[in-house]
Write an enzyme that holds these catalytic residues in place. Structure first.
Site, PDB file in Angstrom:
ATOM      1  N   ARG A 111      20.003  22.913 -10.312  1.00 57.71           N
ATOM      2  CA  ARG A 111      18.569  22.604 -10.723  1.00 57.71           C
ATOM      3  C   ARG A 111      18.116  24.130 -10.917  1.00 57.71           C
ATOM      4  O   ARG A 111      18.221  25.007 -10.105  1.00 57.71           O
ATOM      5  CB  ARG A 111      17.852  22.025  -9.446  1.00 57.71           C
ATOM      6  CG  ARG A 111      16.514  21.914  -9.703  1.00 57.71           C
ATOM      7  CD  ARG A 111      15.820  21.009  -8.477  1.00 57.71           C
ATOM      8  NE  ARG A 111      14.315  21.024  -8.746  1.00 57.71           N
ATOM      9  CZ  ARG A 111      13.512  20.318  -8.199  1.00 57.71           C
ATOM     10  NH1 ARG A 111      14.018  19.899  -7.032  1.00 57.71           N
ATOM     11  NH2 ARG A 111      12.318  20.184  -8.602  1.00 57.71           N
ATOM     12  N   HIS A 122       8.651  19.539 -12.552  1.00 54.37           N
ATOM     13  CA  HIS A 122       9.029  18.136 -11.857  1.00 54.37           C
ATOM     14  C   HIS A 122       9.391  17.323 -12.943  1.00 54.37           C
ATOM     15  O   HIS A 122       9.425  16.258 -12.839  1.00 54.37           O
ATOM     16  CB  HIS A 122       7.512  17.618 -11.387  1.00 54.37           C
ATOM     17  CG  HIS A 122       7.402  18.239  -9.957  1.00 54.37           C
ATOM     18  ND1 HIS A 122       5.917  17.989  -9.685  1.00 54.37           N
ATOM     19  CD2 HIS A 122       7.834  18.614  -9.026  1.00 54.37           C
ATOM     20  CE1 HIS A 122       5.583  18.751  -8.641  1.00 54.37           C
ATOM     21  NE2 HIS A 122       6.873  19.104  -8.095  1.00 54.37           N
ATOM     22  N   HIS A 180       3.578  12.068  -9.711  1.00 56.47           N
ATOM     23  CA  HIS A 180       4.308  12.886  -8.786  1.00 56.47           C
ATOM     24  C   HIS A 180       3.600  13.426  -7.661  1.00 56.47           C
ATOM     25  O   HIS A 180       3.106  14.872  -7.780  1.00 56.47           O
ATOM     26  CB  HIS A 180       5.633  13.805  -9.316  1.00 56.47           C
ATOM     27  CG  HIS A 180       6.398  14.567  -8.534  1.00 56.47           C
ATOM     28  ND1 HIS A 180       7.886  14.247  -8.464  1.00 56.47           N
ATOM     29  CD2 HIS A 180       6.265  15.287  -7.507  1.00 56.47           C
ATOM     30  CE1 HIS A 180       8.402  15.022  -7.595  1.00 56.47           C
ATOM     31  NE2 HIS A 180       7.510  15.645  -6.914  1.00 56.47           N
ATOM     32  N   GLY A 195       3.628  14.940  -4.150  1.00 58.41           N
ATOM     33  CA  GLY A 195       4.622  15.348  -2.869  1.00 58.41           C
ATOM     34  C   GLY A 195       3.738  16.506  -2.284  1.00 58.41           C
ATOM     35  O   GLY A 195       2.517  16.720  -2.170  1.00 58.41           O
ATOM     36  N   ARG A 213      -1.339  24.416  -2.523  1.00 55.06           N
ATOM     37  CA  ARG A 213      -1.815  25.105  -3.636  1.00 55.06           C
ATOM     38  C   ARG A 213      -3.048  24.576  -4.135  1.00 55.06           C
ATOM     39  O   ARG A 213      -3.455  23.274  -3.988  1.00 55.06           O
ATOM     40  CB  ARG A 213      -0.825  24.825  -4.736  1.00 55.06           C
ATOM     41  CG  ARG A 213       0.546  25.496  -4.588  1.00 55.06           C
ATOM     42  CD  ARG A 213       1.369  25.504  -5.894  1.00 55.06           C
ATOM     43  NE  ARG A 213       2.803  25.641  -5.816  1.00 55.06           N
ATOM     44  CZ  ARG A 213       3.699  24.883  -5.887  1.00 55.06           C
ATOM     45  NH1 ARG A 213       3.404  23.515  -6.231  1.00 55.06           N
ATOM     46  NH2 ARG A 213       4.917  25.022  -5.422  1.00 55.06           N
ATOM     47  N   ASP A 240       0.430  18.962   5.419  1.00 53.27           N
ATOM     48  CA  ASP A 240       0.869  17.510   5.591  1.00 53.27           C
ATOM     49  C   ASP A 240       0.352  16.638   5.192  1.00 53.27           C
ATOM     50  O   ASP A 240      -1.016  16.357   6.065  1.00 53.27           O
ATOM     51  CB  ASP A 240       1.907  17.389   6.710  1.00 53.27           C
ATOM     52  CG  ASP A 240       3.072  16.329   6.745  1.00 53.27           C
ATOM     53  OD1 ASP A 240       2.511  15.334   6.664  1.00 53.27           O
ATOM     54  OD2 ASP A 240       4.100  16.500   6.463  1.00 53.27           O
ATOM     55  N   GLY A 271       6.747  12.082  -2.167  1.00 52.60           N
ATOM     56  CA  GLY A 271       6.533  11.630  -0.460  1.00 52.60           C
ATOM     57  C   GLY A 271       5.050  11.066  -0.580  1.00 52.60           C
ATOM     58  O   GLY A 271       5.016  10.028   0.314  1.00 52.60           O
ATOM     59  N   GLY A 327       2.980   9.769  -3.044  1.00 52.44           N
ATOM     60  CA  GLY A 327       3.160   8.608  -4.013  1.00 52.44           C
ATOM     61  C   GLY A 327       3.741   7.331  -3.482  1.00 52.44           C
ATOM     62  O   GLY A 327       3.389   6.287  -3.677  1.00 52.44           O
ATOM     63  N   ASN A 378       4.600   6.897  -0.170  1.00 53.53           N
ATOM     64  CA  ASN A 378       4.491   6.442   1.158  1.00 53.53           C
ATOM     65  C   ASN A 378       2.785   6.350   1.257  1.00 53.53           C
ATOM     66  O   ASN A 378       2.416   6.133   2.474  1.00 53.53           O
ATOM     67  CB  ASN A 378       4.868   7.439   2.007  1.00 53.53           C
ATOM     68  CG  ASN A 378       6.472   7.335   2.025  1.00 53.53           C
ATOM     69  OD1 ASN A 378       7.274   6.629   2.327  1.00 53.53           O
ATOM     70  ND2 ASN A 378       7.023   8.389   1.669  1.00 53.53           N
ATOM     71  N   GLU A 435      15.595  12.720  -8.336  1.00 49.56           N
ATOM     72  CA  GLU A 435      16.158  14.003  -9.245  1.00 49.56           C
ATOM     73  C   GLU A 435      17.653  14.196  -9.041  1.00 49.56           C
ATOM     74  O   GLU A 435      18.153  14.377 -10.261  1.00 49.56           O
ATOM     75  CB  GLU A 435      15.372  15.289  -8.912  1.00 49.56           C
ATOM     76  CG  GLU A 435      13.741  14.972  -8.866  1.00 49.56           C
ATOM     77  CD  GLU A 435      12.877  16.061  -8.313  1.00 49.56           C
ATOM     78  OE1 GLU A 435      12.646  16.954  -9.059  1.00 49.56           O
ATOM     79  OE2 GLU A 435      12.724  15.777  -7.043  1.00 49.56           O
TER      80      GLU A 435
HETATM   81  P1  ADP Z   1       8.457  17.829  -1.746  1.00 43.05           P
HETATM   82  O1  ADP Z   1       7.682  18.363  -2.714  1.00 43.05           O
HETATM   83  O2  ADP Z   1       8.490  19.089  -0.945  1.00 43.05           O
HETATM   84  O3  ADP Z   1       9.664  17.233  -2.071  1.00 43.05           O
HETATM   85  P2  ADP Z   1       7.969  15.402  -0.629  1.00 43.05           P
HETATM   86  O4  ADP Z   1       8.031  14.686  -1.987  1.00 43.05           O
HETATM   87  O5  ADP Z   1       8.715  15.202   0.362  1.00 43.05           O
HETATM   88  O6  ADP Z   1       7.713  16.891  -0.930  1.00 43.05           O
HETATM   89  O7  ADP Z   1       6.148  15.016  -0.102  1.00 43.05           O
HETATM   90  C1  ADP Z   1       5.828  15.632   0.986  1.00 43.05           C
HETATM   91  C2  ADP Z   1       4.433  15.006   1.344  1.00 43.05           C
HETATM   92  O8  ADP Z   1       4.660  13.559   1.529  1.00 43.05           O
HETATM   93  C3  ADP Z   1       3.727  15.358   2.571  1.00 43.05           C
HETATM   94  O9  ADP Z   1       2.320  15.920   2.434  1.00 43.05           O
HETATM   95  C4  ADP Z   1       4.149  14.317   3.485  1.00 43.05           C
HETATM   96  O10 ADP Z   1       3.128  14.254   4.458  1.00 43.05           O
HETATM   97  C5  ADP Z   1       3.858  13.088   2.751  1.00 43.05           C
HETATM   98  N1  ADP Z   1       4.675  11.997   3.240  1.00 43.05           N
HETATM   99  C6  ADP Z   1       5.840  11.575   3.417  1.00 43.05           C
HETATM  100  N2  ADP Z   1       6.001  10.718   4.240  1.00 43.05           N
HETATM  101  C7  ADP Z   1       4.732  10.078   4.174  1.00 43.05           C
HETATM  102  C8  ADP Z   1       4.251   8.837   4.816  1.00 43.05           C
HETATM  103  N3  ADP Z   1       5.018   8.160   5.442  1.00 43.05           N
HETATM  104  N4  ADP Z   1       2.967   8.793   4.596  1.00 43.05           N
HETATM  105  C9  ADP Z   1       2.014   9.689   4.177  1.00 43.05           C
HETATM  106  N5  ADP Z   1       2.536  10.721   3.447  1.00 43.05           N
HETATM  107  C10 ADP Z   1       3.606  10.800   3.732  1.00 43.05           C
END
Ligand code: ADP
Length: 398
Positions: free
Chosen positions: A90, A179, A207, A209, A240, A282, A330, A332, A334, A383
């Protein structure tokens, strides 16, 4: 063929071994704190976890450890490293040069190095990862998959900034977007999921996260995306700031007597969810605090919801409508509540949510109402599989 996927950071090396027969992940691992005290390697393979704490002075040593763990007699999934048919790396920034994945040769490595000014944190690390793997697996073909490549189909009206044109010509200042591998995977998967032709759809992919970006994919081509020259532009992210009035920089810097590096550090590392809420980067912590009535956490949530909503509106306008909206990564995948709040008020676009179907986390589900003209989907991103497929297809062509 078994393909090794490598994602090298400045002090880490993440890897995944995928068997392309069935596209299953055989092993996953992480070498961390490379070159720092307390480096260790963690690997899971065949349900067996393996942790080795050992000094790894650089990425070459980390790659050796990785190979040792993969071929370990007790916990390793491989008998011999010759079973690795190819390595997919990557790489963050491919600049304008790379519009697709490529087999890595000296020229490609030089081009990745040339893009270091555009990706000063990631490209040197990615390059170190490539060099290290080449050193320990000199006969294994390697492929580079760029985060920027998918967005190279954007037209100039989407990628040129409102600054003198010479900055584009002289310094390559333009929107690149990131991304790309994720936007490409989830948009293509969305068409497959719906049983529709990719080239027939107007898709907006969100996307969301730690880093977040939104992309508009019009009849199979990316036409706009929210991240820019760097991953700093767009919606607010974990740490950011996202887009802001550039004059804010001068105002803060003059007032607080800080230099541009300190300022950029603030925009990259202490802004966004963390900076606004004062709680955490988070989303789960923000959601918990908001549920307890914390006002700043609630404002933070609202800024994110509105920010994503604005991009969806803008991209629907750019494409003259939208057929599919995808939520991934993450937050999107969850965040049922986030999805509802983002989509609230977008009924005028023809998008209607099904609140019950939307109560889903991390699964491929259509969360829109049966009579919604726009399909709203949750598609977990993958990915690694895109990197593995590109790698397989390039090395088998040669
Ligand atoms: P990265 O960009 O580092 O790959 P991720 O796609 O894993 O990150 O996303 C991380 C984010 O997703 C964090 O803000 C985390 O709180 C959120 N996240 C992960 N699981 C959950 C969940 N069950 N509910 C709400 N937010 C979540």
């Amino acid at each position: 063929m078994k393909i090794l996927i490598v994602n090298a950071g400045s002090s880490s090396l993440k890897y995944q071994l995928i068997d392309m027969e069935d596209e299953q992940t055989i092993a996953k691992g992480l070498a961390e704190r490379i070159g720092i005290e307390g480096s260790k390697l963690t690997q899971t393979a065949n349900g067996k976890k393996f942790v080795a704490e050992a000094a790894m002075a650089d990425h070459v040593e980390a790659s050796k450890f990785m190979l040792r763990a993969l071929t370990d007699k007790e916990v390793g999934p491989l008998k011999d490293m010759s079973e690795i048919g190819a390595v997919g790396h990557r790489v963050l920034h491919g600049g304008e040069r790379f519009t697709a994945s490529v087999i890595i040769d000296e020229e490609v490595m030089d081009a990745i190095a040339e893009n270091i000014p555009l990706g000063p944190l990631h490209n040197p690390a990615n390059l170190m990862g490539i060099k290290a793997c080449k050193q320990v697996m000199p006969d294994t073909p390697m492929v580079a998959v760029f985060d920027t490549a998918f967005h190279q189909t954007m037209p100039p009206k989407a990628f040129i900034y409102g600054v003198p044109f010479e900055y584009y010509e002289r310094l390559r200042v333009r929107r690149y977007g990131f991304h790309g591998t994720s936007h490409r995977y989830v948009s293509a998967r969305a068409a497959e999921f719906l049983g529709r032709r990719y080239e027939d759809l107007r898709i907006i992919t969100c996307h969301l996260g730690n880093g977040s970006s939104i992309a508009a994919i019009d009849h199979g081509k990316c036409v706009d995306t929210s991240m820019g020259l760097t991953p700093l532009e767009g919606v607010i992210m974990g740490t950011r700031s996202g887009v802001l009035d550039p004059a804010i920089l001068q105002y803060i810097m003059n007032n607080d007597n800080i230099d541009i590096d300190q300022m950029l550090d603030i925009l990259n590392k202490s802004s966004g969810l963390l900076g606004i809420s004062g709680i955490s980067s988070d989303m789960r912590d923000i959601d918990n605090a908001a549920a307890e009535g914390n006002k700043r956490a609630i404002i933070t949530q609202e800024i994110l919801y509105t920010g994503v909503k604005k991009y969806i509106g803008a991209y629907a306008a750019v494409m003259g409508g939208v057929d599919v909206i995808v939520f991934t990564a993450g937050i999107g995948e969850n965040g049922p509540r986030l999805r509802l709040k983002v989509m609230e008020g977008l009924e005028f676009l023809g998008a209607k949510m099904d609140e019950q179907k939307n109560e889903v986390r991390g699964k491929e589900v259509d969360v829109s109402a049966d009579d919604s003209a726009v399909r709203v989907l949750v598609i977990p991103t993958n990915e690694e599989i895109v990197i593995a497929r590109d790698t397989l297809s390039l090395v088998t062509q040669h």
